[in-house]
Scaffold this motif. Structure first.
Motif, PDB file in Angstrom:
ATOM      1  N   UNK A  80       0.840  -1.210  -0.018  1.00  0.00           N
ATOM      2  CA  UNK A  80       0.085  -0.075   0.089  1.00  0.00           C
ATOM      3  C   UNK A  80       0.823   1.150   0.053  1.00  0.00           C
ATOM      4  N   UNK A  81       0.488   2.140  -0.976  1.00  0.00           N
ATOM      5  CA  UNK A  81       1.006   3.393  -0.684  1.00  0.00           C
ATOM      6  C   UNK A  81       0.016   4.642  -0.968  1.00  0.00           C
ATOM      7  N   UNK A  82      -0.084   5.338   0.142  1.00  0.00           N
ATOM      8  CA  UNK A  82      -1.458   6.325  -0.001  1.00  0.00           C
ATOM      9  C   UNK A  82      -2.640   5.428  -0.024  1.00  0.00           C
ATOM     10  N   UNK A  83      -3.155   5.717  -1.310  1.00  0.00           N
ATOM     11  CA  UNK A  83      -4.493   5.274  -1.491  1.00  0.00           C
ATOM     12  C   UNK A  83      -4.407   4.401  -2.779  1.00  0.00           C
ATOM     13  N   UNK A  84      -3.045   3.925  -3.030  1.00  0.00           N
ATOM     14  CA  UNK A  84      -2.688   2.898  -4.075  1.00  0.00           C
ATOM     15  C   UNK A  84      -2.469   1.643  -3.621  1.00  0.00           C
ATOM     16  N   UNK A  85      -2.848   0.615  -4.124  1.00  0.00           N
ATOM     17  CA  UNK A  85      -2.669  -0.769  -3.479  1.00  0.00           C
ATOM     18  C   UNK A  85      -2.258  -1.529  -4.770  1.00  0.00           C
ATOM     19  N   UNK A  86      -1.229  -2.414  -4.422  1.00  0.00           N
ATOM     20  CA  UNK A  86      -0.771  -3.656  -5.504  1.00  0.00           C
ATOM     21  C   UNK A  86      -0.651  -5.138  -4.584  1.00  0.00           C
ATOM     22  N   UNK A  87      -1.663  -5.900  -5.115  1.00  0.00           N
ATOM     23  CA  UNK A  87      -1.618  -7.115  -4.333  1.00  0.00           C
ATOM     24  C   UNK A  87      -1.509  -8.127  -5.296  1.00  0.00           C
ATOM     25  N   UNK A  88      -0.924  -9.442  -4.724  1.00  0.00           N
ATOM     26  CA  UNK A  88      -0.745 -10.794  -5.406  1.00  0.00           C
ATOM     27  C   UNK A  88      -1.922 -11.630  -5.021  1.00  0.00           C
ATOM     28  N   UNK A  89      -2.426 -12.470  -5.862  1.00  0.00           N
ATOM     29  CA  UNK A  89      -3.275 -13.090  -5.306  1.00  0.00           C
ATOM     30  C   UNK A  89      -3.236 -14.608  -6.053  1.00  0.00           C
ATOM     31  N   UNK A  90      -4.083 -15.532  -5.432  1.00  0.00           N
ATOM     32  CA  UNK A  90      -4.144 -17.130  -5.977  1.00  0.00           C
ATOM     33  C   UNK A  90      -5.551 -17.435  -6.061  1.00  0.00           C
ATOM     34  N   UNK A  91      -6.070 -17.920  -7.052  1.00  0.00           N
ATOM     35  CA  UNK A  91      -7.398 -18.490  -7.032  1.00  0.00           C
ATOM     36  C   UNK A  91      -7.473 -20.038  -7.532  1.00  0.00           C
ATOM     37  N   UNK A  92      -7.915 -20.956  -6.473  1.00  0.00           N
ATOM     38  CA  UNK A  92      -7.897 -22.338  -7.046  1.00  0.00           C
ATOM     39  C   UNK A  92      -9.273 -22.577  -7.030  1.00  0.00           C
ATOM     40  N   UNK A  93      -9.492 -23.741  -8.259  1.00  0.00           N
ATOM     41  CA  UNK A  93     -10.869 -24.103  -8.447  1.00  0.00           C
ATOM     42  C   UNK A  93     -10.648 -25.701  -8.709  1.00  0.00           C
ATOM     43  N   UNK A  94     -11.568 -26.432  -8.882  1.00  0.00           N
ATOM     44  CA  UNK A  94     -11.678 -27.769  -9.335  1.00  0.00           C
ATOM     45  C   UNK A  94     -10.809 -28.120 -10.706  1.00  0.00           C
ATOM     46  N   UNK A  95     -10.670 -27.118 -11.825  1.00  0.00           N
ATOM     47  CA  UNK A  95      -9.814 -27.218 -13.081  1.00  0.00           C
ATOM     48  C   UNK A  95      -8.558 -26.703 -12.925  1.00  0.00           C
ATOM     49  N   UNK A  96      -8.170 -26.047 -11.920  1.00  0.00           N
ATOM     50  CA  UNK A  96      -6.769 -25.445 -11.814  1.00  0.00           C
ATOM     51  C   UNK A  96      -6.662 -24.302 -10.888  1.00  0.00           C
ATOM     52  N   UNK A  97      -5.640 -23.503 -11.307  1.00  0.00           N
ATOM     53  CA  UNK A  97      -5.083 -22.403 -10.414  1.00  0.00           C
ATOM     54  C   UNK A  97      -4.779 -21.387 -11.388  1.00  0.00           C
ATOM     55  N   UNK A  98      -5.282 -20.025 -10.803  1.00  0.00           N
ATOM     56  CA  UNK A  98      -4.737 -18.820 -11.407  1.00  0.00           C
ATOM     57  C   UNK A  98      -4.168 -18.020 -10.303  1.00  0.00           C
ATOM     58  N   UNK A  99      -3.259 -17.212 -10.920  1.00  0.00           N
ATOM     59  CA  UNK A  99      -2.434 -16.198  -9.984  1.00  0.00           C
ATOM     60  C   UNK A  99      -2.254 -14.855 -10.787  1.00  0.00           C
ATOM     61  N   UNK A 100      -2.380 -13.917 -10.048  1.00  0.00           N
ATOM     62  CA  UNK A 100      -2.084 -12.505 -10.656  1.00  0.00           C
ATOM     63  C   UNK A 100      -1.733 -11.508  -9.833  1.00  0.00           C
ATOM     64  N   UNK A 101      -1.663 -10.322 -10.047  1.00  0.00           N
ATOM     65  CA  UNK A 101      -1.569  -9.263  -9.509  1.00  0.00           C
ATOM     66  C   UNK A 101      -2.525  -8.087  -9.678  1.00  0.00           C
ATOM     67  N   UNK A 102      -2.977  -7.273  -8.707  1.00  0.00           N
ATOM     68  CA  UNK A 102      -4.219  -6.287  -9.124  1.00  0.00           C
ATOM     69  C   UNK A 102      -3.458  -5.098  -8.716  1.00  0.00           C
ATOM     70  N   UNK A 103      -3.629  -3.801  -9.417  1.00  0.00           N
ATOM     71  CA  UNK A 103      -2.983  -2.605  -9.123  1.00  0.00           C
ATOM     72  C   UNK A 103      -4.280  -1.828  -9.025  1.00  0.00           C
ATOM     73  N   UNK A 104      -4.495  -1.012  -7.834  1.00  0.00           N
ATOM     74  CA  UNK A 104      -5.824  -0.361  -7.837  1.00  0.00           C
ATOM     75  C   UNK A 104      -5.366   1.131  -7.225  1.00  0.00           C
ATOM     76  N   UNK A 105      -6.031   1.849  -7.502  1.00  0.00           N
ATOM     77  CA  UNK A 105      -6.271   3.448  -6.889  1.00  0.00           C
ATOM     78  C   UNK A 105      -7.558   3.346  -6.281  1.00  0.00           C
ATOM     79  N   UNK A 106      -7.848   3.764  -4.883  1.00  0.00           N
ATOM     80  CA  UNK A 106      -8.861   3.758  -4.173  1.00  0.00           C
ATOM     81  C   UNK A 106      -9.286   5.078  -3.714  1.00  0.00           C
ATOM     82  N   UNK A 107     -10.450   5.603  -3.780  1.00  0.00           N
ATOM     83  CA  UNK A 107     -10.950   6.723  -3.308  1.00  0.00           C
ATOM     84  C   UNK A 107     -12.479   6.553  -2.699  1.00  0.00           C
ATOM     85  N   UNK A 108     -12.665   6.944  -1.451  1.00  0.00           N
ATOM     86  CA  UNK A 108     -13.731   6.914  -0.761  1.00  0.00           C
ATOM     87  C   UNK A 108     -14.134   5.377  -0.796  1.00  0.00           C
TER      88      UNK A 108
END
Length: 99
Positions: free
Chosen positions: A60-88
């Motif tokens: 986190x930097x101020x109102x900006x976030x970068x976050x790595x994630x993993x999602x697992x399901x029956x058919x496999x796994x996905x990984x990634x990163x989100x970059x977001x700017x947040x206001x209110x």
């Protein structure tokens, strides 16, 4: 927003993708809820449910976030990163890189 609030935001976002809850309450600015709903549905279809998501790391930097994630399901796994700017408490800018 505090670091705790930004952490909770990322967790809520990922949970919405995994369970199909609308992302609308987390979106602001010019972000199109329909486009996000379509992409989240594609993830659920590709991975097969039920899905389990984890926020692996967050920066986190101020109102900006970068976050790595993993999602697992029956058919496999996905990984990634989100970059977001947040206001209110809503994302007003968003980028995702996924593998």
């Amino acid at each position: 927003m505090s670091r705790t609030d930004l952490d909770a935001f990322a967790v809520r976002w990922l949970q919405s993708v995994c369970d199909g809850t609308p992302l609308d309450p987390l979106l602001g600015g010019a972000l199109d809820p329909a486009a996000f709903a379509e992409r989240a549905a594609a993830v659920r279809t590709r991975l097969g449910g039920p899905l389990e998501g984890t926020v692996d790391e967050i920066v986190c930097e101020g109102e900006r976030i970068a976050w790595r994630w993993t999602v697992r399901g029956q058919n496999g796994t996905a990984r990634g990163v989100n970059f977001q700017e947040i206001a209110a408490g809503r994302a007003i800018a968003h980028w995702t890189l996924a593998i």
